[in-house]
Enzyme design. Sequence first.
Site, PDB file in Angstrom:
ATOM      1  N   THR A  78      29.997  43.573  33.679  1.00 21.43           N
ATOM      2  CA  THR A  78      29.311  44.765  34.187  1.00 21.43           C
ATOM      3  C   THR A  78      29.443  46.013  33.307  1.00 21.43           C
ATOM      4  O   THR A  78      28.435  46.614  32.929  1.00 21.43           O
ATOM      5  CB  THR A  78      29.825  45.080  35.605  1.00 21.43           C
ATOM      6  OG1 THR A  78      29.493  43.961  36.421  1.00 21.43           O
ATOM      7  CG2 THR A  78      29.196  46.328  36.175  1.00 21.43           C
ATOM      8  N   ARG A 162      32.173  52.231  37.361  1.00 22.88           N
ATOM      9  CA  ARG A 162      31.806  51.974  35.960  1.00 22.88           C
ATOM     10  C   ARG A 162      30.293  51.968  35.747  1.00 22.88           C
ATOM     11  O   ARG A 162      29.803  52.325  34.680  1.00 22.88           O
ATOM     12  CB  ARG A 162      32.425  50.669  35.458  1.00 22.88           C
ATOM     13  CG  ARG A 162      32.093  49.421  36.284  1.00 22.88           C
ATOM     14  CD  ARG A 162      32.967  48.245  35.814  1.00 22.88           C
ATOM     15  NE  ARG A 162      32.740  46.991  36.528  1.00 22.88           N
ATOM     16  CZ  ARG A 162      33.289  46.663  37.692  1.00 22.88           C
ATOM     17  NH1 ARG A 162      34.079  47.534  38.303  1.00 22.88           N
ATOM     18  NH2 ARG A 162      33.058  45.494  38.252  1.00 22.88           N
ATOM     19  N   HIS A 309      28.145  36.735  43.502  1.00 20.05           N
ATOM     20  CA  HIS A 309      29.486  36.162  43.306  1.00 20.05           C
ATOM     21  C   HIS A 309      29.879  35.292  44.503  1.00 20.05           C
ATOM     22  O   HIS A 309      30.455  34.228  44.333  1.00 20.05           O
ATOM     23  CB  HIS A 309      30.531  37.268  43.125  1.00 20.05           C
ATOM     24  CG  HIS A 309      30.622  37.785  41.726  1.00 20.05           C
ATOM     25  ND1 HIS A 309      31.073  37.005  40.684  1.00 20.05           N
ATOM     26  CD2 HIS A 309      30.313  38.983  41.188  1.00 20.05           C
ATOM     27  CE1 HIS A 309      31.037  37.720  39.560  1.00 20.05           C
ATOM     28  NE2 HIS A 309      30.578  38.918  39.837  1.00 20.05           N
ATOM     29  N   ASP A 352      22.659  44.032  34.083  1.00 14.62           N
ATOM     30  CA  ASP A 352      23.810  44.187  33.187  1.00 14.62           C
ATOM     31  C   ASP A 352      24.339  42.843  32.678  1.00 14.62           C
ATOM     32  O   ASP A 352      25.176  42.787  31.787  1.00 14.62           O
ATOM     33  CB  ASP A 352      24.932  44.977  33.878  1.00 14.62           C
ATOM     34  CG  ASP A 352      25.360  44.348  35.190  1.00 14.62           C
ATOM     35  OD1 ASP A 352      24.603  43.527  35.756  1.00 14.62           O
ATOM     36  OD2 ASP A 352      26.472  44.677  35.661  1.00 14.62           O
ATOM     37  N   HIS A 353      23.854  41.753  33.261  1.00 14.90           N
ATOM     38  CA  HIS A 353      24.176  40.371  32.886  1.00 14.90           C
ATOM     39  C   HIS A 353      23.487  39.521  33.926  1.00 14.90           C
ATOM     40  O   HIS A 353      23.017  40.048  34.949  1.00 14.90           O
ATOM     41  CB  HIS A 353      25.694  40.099  32.921  1.00 14.90           C
ATOM     42  CG  HIS A 353      26.332  40.518  34.222  1.00 14.90           C
ATOM     43  ND1 HIS A 353      26.236  39.761  35.367  1.00 14.90           N
ATOM     44  CD2 HIS A 353      27.012  41.643  34.558  1.00 14.90           C
ATOM     45  CE1 HIS A 353      26.838  40.400  36.349  1.00 14.90           C
ATOM     46  NE2 HIS A 353      27.302  41.538  35.900  1.00 14.90           N
TER      47      HIS A 353
HETATM   48 ZN    ZN Z   1      27.688  43.263  36.780  1.00 14.97          ZN
END
Ligand code: ZN
Length: 546
Positions: A78, A162, A309, A352-353
């Site tokens: 991230t 973040r 996740h 971000d991925h």
């Molecule tokens: Zn992420």
Amino acid sequence: MKKYFISSIVLITLFLSCKPQKKQLQKPKLVVGIVVDQMRYDYLTRFYSRYSENGFKRILKNGFSLENAHYNYIPTYTAVGHTSIYTGTTPANHGIISNNWYDKYLKKSIYCVDDSTYTTIGNLSNAGKKSPFRLFTSTVTDQLKLAQNMRGKTIGVGIKDRSAILPAGHTADAAYWFYGKNDAQWISSSFYMDKLPKWVVDFNNTKKVDEYLKQPWNTLYDIKTYTNSIDDDNIFEGKFIGENTTSFPHDIPSLRAQNGNFNLLKTIPAGNTYTADFAKAAIIGENLGKSEDTDFLALSFSSTDYIGHKFGPASKEIEDTYLRFDKDLADLLSFLDKQVGKDKYTVFLTADHAAVHVPAYLQSLKIPAHYLNSSKLKAGILAITQKYFNSVELIENISNYQIFLNKEKIESIGFTKDQVAEKLVEEIVEFEGIYKAVTAKTLQTSHFSDGILNSLQNGYNQKLSGDVLMVPYPATLTGGRTGTSHGSGYSYDTHVPIIFYGNGIASGISKKRYNIIDIAPTIANLLQIEAPNSATGKIIEEALHQ
Ligand code: ZN
């Protein structure tokens, strides 16, 4: 003579006015960067027929979509993703090498945006002691500030600290993130301000979040119509604490207490809606898009990641999450039309991925996939140093598939760091689950122009990274057999959407390979400002109006 001189001026003036003039540049009033955490490219195509006309389809049909855009470094996490989008370069240059990493100078593990020199603004917790000081380079948001003599506002918003802090850069007016637990609040750091603005206090006081947690999470449409995901009840998904099954409906009101109270909001689609609510309040509260200068809203949606996740890409939960996010997006765009004005803003949407399919699910389909045991890996590495160097004290840390060696210890027993690193590489590559291993020295002295070693090299920072770097096989995760993760340089983690939309953007698609680091130079060119100071990406010319 005088007459001749005057007629020359007339002629020159005529000539200049006939020359085709470049179209007067109308810069956007507002740029909205949208990062959808863990969004795989195929979420656009798999669920396309179920999306509304006003969300993803609106920006796909009227904007410019890159169908083959990738991350070009390892690790795809991230903090690294958000930073690379906004700096136009990779960890080799920007220095955010992971979310958490071992700081070899401090000799301890650190978190990317922790900064104890600042205090929390908004509550009494430590969750606001943050800043972007570990980010070595400027961001496109910084460059916009510099270009406008520090005029124009930059605001970062995300559930994760973040994801709000790193995109907003060093010169942001504010970054806000969500503090859950028993206080549903958007907070900030004294890096940005002394106290929360009134609009944030007012928003926190609305307690809107309570409404979201009063309803069970059921599917938006009849679950029988969810044909692009596997059976709801399966062994590949995680459960909320207190649940007996992985199936809908998830009884949020009764799960709340056991699952971190307001933190539960992060792992349901309403977390995205709530983020969009806050973004809209920011646009109004800060008057974004209303001045002579260009403002920038760096917005990140994280619930997609928490849900991914837990449940994995093939789940009904993911299908529902994206159908619901499509509505949040449609709503945000129509808000921007009204508040800023159609054609007066520019949006880019990316991730971000991405993420791997749950390895256990792949295994059930006979597709190779693996679970790697981190403690076994560590024990194996220590056994090598014991066997060849008669010591188990040569390793300082193993994290993010990197090994940090203890130089002093190694030299004290008469060896060099290079000797130990080379022996480790030779032996580790024979471990089950490890596909490649290279020394940092190799990355410093060779150039890999493509493939997985190129990605490893782009993610390798000579000042910060470890001494030996390992690459597992495709579809390998550490940890439990339910849910998914990301971090590799394989295409399931690197292939993400990039869609540009609005002011200055051409309409169309491209199937050419682009890298995520191309976004910042493209936005910089659109705004006619300098690219971030270490940018290595290129301008995506075909996405811009010529
Ligand atoms: Zn992420």
